[in-house]
Scaffold this motif. Structure first.
Motif, PDB file in Angstrom:
ATOM      1  N   ALA A 187       1.123 -46.297 -33.808  1.00  0.00           N
ATOM      2  CA  ALA A 187      -0.740 -45.241 -33.790  1.00  0.00           C
ATOM      3  C   ALA A 187       0.314 -44.328 -32.873  1.00  0.00           C
ATOM      4  O   ALA A 187       0.635 -43.938 -31.490  1.00  0.00           O
ATOM      5  CB  ALA A 187      -1.221 -45.972 -32.755  1.00  0.00           C
ATOM      6  N   THR A 188      -0.701 -43.218 -33.203  1.00  0.00           N
ATOM      7  CA  THR A 188       0.112 -41.337 -32.625  1.00  0.00           C
ATOM      8  C   THR A 188      -1.479 -40.478 -32.414  1.00  0.00           C
ATOM      9  O   THR A 188      -1.647 -40.511 -33.623  1.00  0.00           O
ATOM     10  CB  THR A 188       1.682 -40.866 -32.542  1.00  0.00           C
ATOM     11  OG1 THR A 188       1.266 -40.053 -31.857  1.00  0.00           O
ATOM     12  CG2 THR A 188       1.567 -40.548 -33.941  1.00  0.00           C
ATOM     13  N   THR A 189      -0.910 -40.021 -31.311  1.00  0.00           N
ATOM     14  CA  THR A 189      -1.997 -38.696 -30.759  1.00  0.00           C
ATOM     15  C   THR A 189      -1.185 -37.303 -30.829  1.00  0.00           C
ATOM     16  O   THR A 189      -2.016 -36.539 -30.316  1.00  0.00           O
ATOM     17  CB  THR A 189      -3.243 -38.764 -30.178  1.00  0.00           C
ATOM     18  OG1 THR A 189      -2.439 -38.889 -28.517  1.00  0.00           O
ATOM     19  CG2 THR A 189      -3.644 -39.995 -30.441  1.00  0.00           C
ATOM     20  N   LYS A 190       0.193 -37.785 -30.794  1.00  0.00           N
ATOM     21  CA  LYS A 190       0.708 -36.209 -30.815  1.00  0.00           C
ATOM     22  C   LYS A 190       2.164 -36.032 -32.104  1.00  0.00           C
ATOM     23  O   LYS A 190       2.137 -34.609 -31.602  1.00  0.00           O
ATOM     24  CB  LYS A 190       1.919 -37.385 -29.684  1.00  0.00           C
ATOM     25  CG  LYS A 190       1.827 -37.643 -28.794  1.00  0.00           C
ATOM     26  CD  LYS A 190       2.334 -37.890 -27.442  1.00  0.00           C
ATOM     27  CE  LYS A 190       2.271 -39.028 -26.406  1.00  0.00           C
ATOM     28  NZ  LYS A 190       1.804 -38.438 -25.419  1.00  0.00           N
ATOM     29  N   LEU A 191       1.474 -36.196 -33.328  1.00  0.00           N
ATOM     30  CA  LEU A 191       2.511 -35.308 -34.067  1.00  0.00           C
ATOM     31  C   LEU A 191       1.324 -34.820 -35.139  1.00  0.00           C
ATOM     32  O   LEU A 191       0.169 -35.062 -35.528  1.00  0.00           O
ATOM     33  CB  LEU A 191       2.942 -36.441 -35.098  1.00  0.00           C
ATOM     34  CG  LEU A 191       3.965 -37.325 -34.556  1.00  0.00           C
ATOM     35  CD1 LEU A 191       4.631 -38.764 -35.497  1.00  0.00           C
ATOM     36  CD2 LEU A 191       4.953 -36.212 -34.417  1.00  0.00           C
ATOM     37  N   ALA A 192       1.192 -33.236 -35.245  1.00  0.00           N
ATOM     38  CA  ALA A 192       0.713 -32.778 -35.663  1.00  0.00           C
ATOM     39  C   ALA A 192      -0.036 -32.842 -37.431  1.00  0.00           C
ATOM     40  O   ALA A 192      -1.014 -33.072 -37.853  1.00  0.00           O
ATOM     41  CB  ALA A 192       1.128 -31.324 -36.237  1.00  0.00           C
ATOM     42  N   GLU A 193       1.291 -33.482 -38.410  1.00  0.00           N
ATOM     43  CA  GLU A 193       0.193 -34.094 -39.256  1.00  0.00           C
ATOM     44  C   GLU A 193      -0.155 -34.654 -39.565  1.00  0.00           C
ATOM     45  O   GLU A 193      -0.876 -35.986 -40.798  1.00  0.00           O
ATOM     46  CB  GLU A 193       1.883 -34.029 -40.037  1.00  0.00           C
ATOM     47  CG  GLU A 193       3.158 -33.234 -40.450  1.00  0.00           C
ATOM     48  CD  GLU A 193       3.256 -33.391 -41.479  1.00  0.00           C
ATOM     49  OE1 GLU A 193       3.694 -32.612 -42.842  1.00  0.00           O
ATOM     50  OE2 GLU A 193       4.679 -33.472 -41.501  1.00  0.00           O
ATOM     51  N   ILE A 194      -0.163 -35.929 -38.101  1.00  0.00           N
ATOM     52  CA  ILE A 194      -1.115 -37.055 -38.269  1.00  0.00           C
ATOM     53  C   ILE A 194      -2.445 -37.002 -37.340  1.00  0.00           C
ATOM     54  O   ILE A 194      -3.474 -37.565 -38.186  1.00  0.00           O
ATOM     55  CB  ILE A 194      -0.316 -38.104 -37.509  1.00  0.00           C
ATOM     56  CG1 ILE A 194       0.902 -38.694 -38.001  1.00  0.00           C
ATOM     57  CG2 ILE A 194      -1.614 -39.643 -36.836  1.00  0.00           C
ATOM     58  CD1 ILE A 194      -0.030 -39.310 -38.897  1.00  0.00           C
ATOM     59  N   THR A 195      -2.243 -35.759 -36.369  1.00  0.00           N
ATOM     60  CA  THR A 195      -3.395 -35.128 -35.915  1.00  0.00           C
ATOM     61  C   THR A 195      -4.406 -34.048 -36.820  1.00  0.00           C
ATOM     62  O   THR A 195      -6.040 -34.108 -36.320  1.00  0.00           O
ATOM     63  CB  THR A 195      -3.434 -34.986 -34.350  1.00  0.00           C
ATOM     64  OG1 THR A 195      -2.687 -33.317 -34.130  1.00  0.00           O
ATOM     65  CG2 THR A 195      -3.289 -36.276 -33.686  1.00  0.00           C
ATOM     66  N   LYS A 196      -4.010 -33.554 -37.254  1.00  0.00           N
ATOM     67  CA  LYS A 196      -4.800 -31.831 -37.948  1.00  0.00           C
ATOM     68  C   LYS A 196      -4.880 -32.616 -39.292  1.00  0.00           C
ATOM     69  O   LYS A 196      -5.319 -30.806 -39.930  1.00  0.00           O
ATOM     70  CB  LYS A 196      -3.279 -30.742 -37.604  1.00  0.00           C
ATOM     71  CG  LYS A 196      -3.345 -30.837 -36.382  1.00  0.00           C
ATOM     72  CD  LYS A 196      -4.227 -30.598 -34.832  1.00  0.00           C
ATOM     73  CE  LYS A 196      -3.285 -29.702 -34.090  1.00  0.00           C
ATOM     74  NZ  LYS A 196      -4.943 -30.156 -33.405  1.00  0.00           N
ATOM     75  N   THR A 197      -4.266 -32.969 -38.986  1.00  0.00           N
ATOM     76  CA  THR A 197      -4.780 -33.460 -41.267  1.00  0.00           C
ATOM     77  C   THR A 197      -6.026 -34.223 -41.994  1.00  0.00           C
ATOM     78  O   THR A 197      -6.450 -34.849 -40.664  1.00  0.00           O
ATOM     79  CB  THR A 197      -3.903 -33.928 -41.990  1.00  0.00           C
ATOM     80  OG1 THR A 197      -2.924 -34.822 -41.741  1.00  0.00           O
ATOM     81  CG2 THR A 197      -2.111 -32.764 -42.061  1.00  0.00           C
ATOM     82  N   SER A 198      -6.711 -33.390 -42.365  1.00  0.00           N
ATOM     83  CA  SER A 198      -7.992 -33.713 -43.139  1.00  0.00           C
ATOM     84  C   SER A 198      -7.892 -35.000 -43.650  1.00  0.00           C
ATOM     85  O   SER A 198      -8.705 -36.249 -43.634  1.00  0.00           O
ATOM     86  CB  SER A 198      -9.255 -32.676 -44.117  1.00  0.00           C
ATOM     87  OG  SER A 198      -8.439 -31.670 -43.338  1.00  0.00           O
TER      88      SER A 198
END
Length: 179
Positions: free
Chosen positions: A123-134
């Motif tokens: 689990a991560t909150t640090k990768l843009a492709e995980i946190t910024k995608t809809s």
């Protein structure tokens, strides 16, 4: 018809030990995945070399995708360079769909990776492709390109990895795929 956004690495600066780079090898996997997915009724949109990460995220968010799947290979920190091994499958901890996709992908990678115990979900909150995608998102670090065994495994198993990931996407989407 289910749709995914496929995002192979945009990082040509991450050189492999023997030949090529992360962008090159991850695009080969994506190249093999696309026809497998499409022949099974899954629409695929993907980034291309030269796209920026921001552009890829905007493209993904502009569509109504069932999954955003990023393909990468990993490298250890300087003090562990060449010592780490195994796939890491990242997902956003607040996305139950992303977690489900990550678990399916990890379970299937365990069937083909030489040491199944080294395959993990993270689990991560640090990768843009995980946190910024809809869309529900998964970023797969397929193996460590700075480790000789992992790098060789990636290079020598492109079709197998692509088929395994395509099968995982089908399973996640509830598609009965023939691969």
């Amino acid at each position: 018809m289910p749709t995914i956004y496929l995002s192979p690495s945009l990082q040509p600066f991450n050189k492999y030990l023997t030949t090529g780079d992360e962008q090159y090898w991850m695009n080969l996997i994506a190249d093999d995945m696309v026809p497998l997915l499409e022949q099974n009724g899954i629409t695929v949109k993907r980034n291309t070399p030269g796209t920026t990460l921001g552009q890829a995220i905007r493209e993904s968010n502009a569509g109504n995708y069932d999954l955003h799947l990023a393909l990468h290979s990993n490298a250890g920190p300087v003090n562990l360079a060449g010592k780490l091994r195994g796939p890491d499958v990242y997902y956003y901890p607040y996305s139950s769909a992303g977690k489900r996709a990550a678990e399916i992908i990890a379970d299937n990678l365990r069937k083909i990776y030489p040491d199944p115990d080294l395959v993990s979900t993270v689990a991560t909150t640090k990768l843009a492709e995980i946190t910024k995608t809809s869309a529900p998102a998964v970023l797969v670090e397929i193996a460590y390109h700075d480790n000789p065994q992992d790098e060789a495994w990636i290079r020598n198993n492109i079709p197998l990895i692509a088929q395994n990931l395509a099968m995982s996407v089908c399973e996640y989407l509830g598609q009965n795929c023939a691969l």
